[in-house]
Design an enzyme around this catalytic site. Structure first.
Site, PDB file in Angstrom:
ATOM      1  N   CYS A 190       3.395  -4.609   0.627  1.00  0.00           N
ATOM      2  CA  CYS A 190       4.374  -5.556   0.073  1.00  0.00           C
ATOM      3  C   CYS A 190       3.742  -6.424  -1.023  1.00  0.00           C
ATOM      4  O   CYS A 190       2.762  -7.135  -0.787  1.00  0.00           O
ATOM      5  CB  CYS A 190       4.923  -6.431   1.196  1.00  0.00           C
ATOM      6  N   GLY A 191       4.330  -6.390  -2.223  1.00  0.00           N
ATOM      7  CA  GLY A 191       3.815  -7.167  -3.347  1.00  0.00           C
ATOM      8  C   GLY A 191       3.852  -8.662  -3.094  1.00  0.00           C
ATOM      9  O   GLY A 191       2.921  -9.390  -3.449  1.00  0.00           O
ATOM     10  N   HIS A 192       4.940  -9.149  -2.486  1.00  0.00           N
ATOM     11  CA  HIS A 192       5.052 -10.584  -2.200  1.00  0.00           C
ATOM     12  C   HIS A 192       3.993 -11.016  -1.191  1.00  0.00           C
ATOM     13  O   HIS A 192       3.458 -12.131  -1.272  1.00  0.00           O
ATOM     14  CB  HIS A 192       6.451 -10.905  -1.661  1.00  0.00           C
ATOM     15  N   CYS A 193       3.684 -10.137  -0.248  1.00  0.00           N
ATOM     16  CA  CYS A 193       2.642 -10.437   0.747  1.00  0.00           C
ATOM     17  C   CYS A 193       1.277 -10.515   0.076  1.00  0.00           C
ATOM     18  O   CYS A 193       0.473 -11.404   0.389  1.00  0.00           O
ATOM     19  CB  CYS A 193       2.625  -9.371   1.845  1.00  0.00           C
TER      20      CYS A 193
END
Length: 625
Positions: A190-193
């Site tokens: 996950c990019g946001h993670c």
């Protein structure tokens, strides 16, 4: 120790320049056309190495210790850093082994900057044996040199992670023993993670070292699926606050300082004591205030009250009192909870406060529900921090005009609000609010009312749809009531925000608000639809992958690979974007209950998913996949 491979390349290159070579062998003009297989980084006039996407990975892997600056040529902070950075580069290059300083123009190497999760300028990262670390040292020559000398030592090791890794083996023991803890449920892809990770770690270090430490933990939800399911994790990252094992939603910021400040505010009890002298400071001018009454601090009902507030402590002003003068002022009984209307928004059509009596067997959830049920005045103000509360109200009737609370215009503002209240009292199943038309132009546009010449405009938001009232030249109560009645009878058509319908389509079909029903809700086809934002870096990174996916499935005539600009087009509630990109799979038999795609973002990941979920024929691809 040996000089690094990179430095040897520089020395060899310098010798070649000194000796000279023929024009046929080298042309400086060819440098712009460099490819991945060409020579390593160049050195600018300040002694700083210049990196690009073609040499970045080789440089990082071949260099034991290096510092890299991601900059923008126009950035003032970058310009201020440049001479300090250059001086540090010259000094560190003389060490044995040398410590190299490099830079990347992030405006040119945007893909590389995105890959390294650069979100501001300048961003500095140091690399040790190919591994990336956040640079959190000074930004002057002496500070950079001292910081990097320490990291260059063969004995240097990064500090242990402050974030606690949680699994099913240690999860319960950790959260049940901590007074207060924060847990992130994440997915490795996950990019946001990934973006949150360094900020979360820095916050964890600060909170771990405080006099009363707060534990920050993380759970890989792809590995610990049972834990994720138990706590209702449906997207990444999801953050939960735990108090002695009881979970609450985390509604705070997602950067280092914000996380620290938010979690520090979560310490202690949500409701603080209020006496007669403090009352005027306690009551809110533009919002409700919640005040409970108890004979003394030992009243067991106070514990029930405090427990009810943890989940909403940041959203409402809450307190309690044992001051007998306040009992008398409000004619309250011990155990009473009063939800007090703001004086500004009170009208003669509603009570000044609502009363809930706590019993010994009252559940905390009952108190919370009572507060939520009475959080709005009859006609409130759609503005600022309360907007997120109104977002959950359906139907919501918003009256747009020049709402101005300054002394000179307050009387006119209230006159129109009270006229609306006279109507609202007869429509208790609809929530009402007034809104300033100047500061809500985007919302007016969503209703299709941005070009209205009238001083007052009205619209209803219901189930995610916008229902505008035809503009009226003069205020007419009967006209407004007719609009409300027709809405309740289903006679008002919603306004659909939409870009123009594309004249041509490519492999990835472009969906707009006006074609959503026709394309996505077509029950004869499976549809994979990406909701994106034009400015979103993650969406841009996905674009070529998504095109390759559409090309791969071109022979499957009943499978549609589609995308929609969610910032410019309306979509049904079931297809709302929680972030960008959000991807849904709408099979033929689940159009009103689409599957949110939570997998990886490579072509093979999508292929595996579609192979499993498709309800239509994939033709010859079925066997190939």
């Amino acid at each position: 120790m040996k000089l690094s491979k990179v430095l040897l390349l520089f020395i060899a290159g310098s010798l070649l320049v000194a000796v000279g070579f023929c024009e046929d062998e080298y042309d400086a003009d060819d440098e712009e056309g460099a490819t991945e297989g060409d020579a390593g980084p160049t050195e600018d006039e300040d002694g700083v190495l210049v990196l690009s996407k073609y040499n970045f990975n080789d440089f990082i892997q071949d260099t034991e210790t290096a510092l890299v600056e991601f900059y923008a040529p126009w950035c003032g902070h970058c310009k201020s850093l440049a001479p300090e950075y250059a001086a540090a580069a010259k000094e560190l290059k003389e060490l044995d082994p040398p410590v190299l300083l490099a830079k990347v123009d992030a405006t040119i190497e945007s893909d590389l900057a995105q890959e390294q999760e650069v979100s501001g300028y300048p961003t500095l990262k140091f690399f040790k044996n190919g591994k990336s670390f956040e640079y959190d040292g000074p930004r002057n020559q002496a500070g950079i040199v001292a910081f990097m000398k320490t990291r260059a030592s063969p004995d240097w090791k990064p500090d242990p992670e402050a974030v606690v890794v949680l699994t099913k083996e240690n999860f319960a023991d950790t959260i049940n023993t901590e007074e207060l803890a924060l847990v992130e449920f994440y997915a490795p892809w996950c990019g946001h993670c990934k973006s949150l990770a360094p900020k979360y770690e820095k916050a964890a270090k600060i909170l771990k070292s405080s006099p009363e430490p707060i534990v920050l933990g993380k759970v890989d939800a792809t590995q610990e699926s049972e834990l994720a399911q138990e706590y209702g994790v449906t997207g990444y990252p999801t953050l939960k606050i735990f108090r002695k094992g009881e979970a609450f939603d985390y509604n705070g910021p997602r950067e280092e300082r914000g996380i620290v400040e938010y979690m520090n505010k979560q310490r202690g009890e949500p409701a603080k004591p209020v006496d007669k002298a403090a009352l005027k400071f306690f009551l809110q001018e533009e919002d409700i205030s919640v005040l409970a009454f108890f004979d003394d601090e030992k009243d067991p009902r106070l514990r029930i009250y405090q427990d009810a507030l943890h989940d909403i402590r940041d959203d409402y002003h809450v307190g309690y009192t044992t001051d007998k003068a306040l009992f008398k002022q409000y004619k309250a009984n011990p155990g009473s909870v009063l939800v007090l209307n703001s004086e500004r928004f009170y009208t003669k059509f509603e009570p000044k406060w609502h009363i809930f009596d706590i019993k010994e067997d009252t559940k905390s959830e009952e108190i919370k529900r009572f507060i939520l049920d009475h959080q709005f005045p009859l006609v409130g103000y759609y503005d600022g921090s309360v907007n997120k509360r109104y977002a959950d109200q359906s139907p919501l009737c918003i009256v747009f005009y020049t709402v101005d609370w300054s002394f000179d215009f307050r009387e006119v503002t209230q006159m129109w609000r009270h006229k609306i209240a006279e109507i609202a009292k007869d429509y208790k199943d609809i929530r009402f609010a007034v809104a300033n038309d100047d500061t809500n132009q985007e919302l007016l546009k969503d209703f299709g009312l941005e070009d209205s010449p009238e001083e007052m405009n009205i619209g209803i938001i219901a189930d995610g749809k916008k229902f505008p009232m035809e503009p009226m030249e003069e205020f007419d109560s009967d006209h407004i009531k007719e609009f409300l009645d027709n809405f309740k009878k289903g006679k008002i058509a919603p306004h659909i925000k939409s870009q123009p319908v594309p004249k041509k389509q490519g492999l990835v079909k472009v969906v707009v608000g006006k074609t959503f029903q026709q394309i996505v809700m077509d029950k004869s086809k499976d549809v994979l639809i990406e909701l994106y934002a034009p400015w979103c870096g993650h969406c841009k990174k996905l674009e070529p992958i998504y095109k390759d996916l559409a090309k791969k499935f071109k022979p499957a005539k009943d499978l549609v690979i589609a995308k929609l600009d969610a910032t410019a087009n309306d979509v049904p509630d079931e297809y709302q974007a929680g972030g960008f990109p959000t991807i849904y799979f709408a099979p033929t038999n689940k159009k009103n209950n689409p599957i949110k795609y939570e997998g990886g973002r490579e072509v093979d990941d999508f292929v595996k998913f579609l192979k499993t979920k498709a309800t239509v024929s994939l033709g010859s691809l079925k066997d190939e996949l």
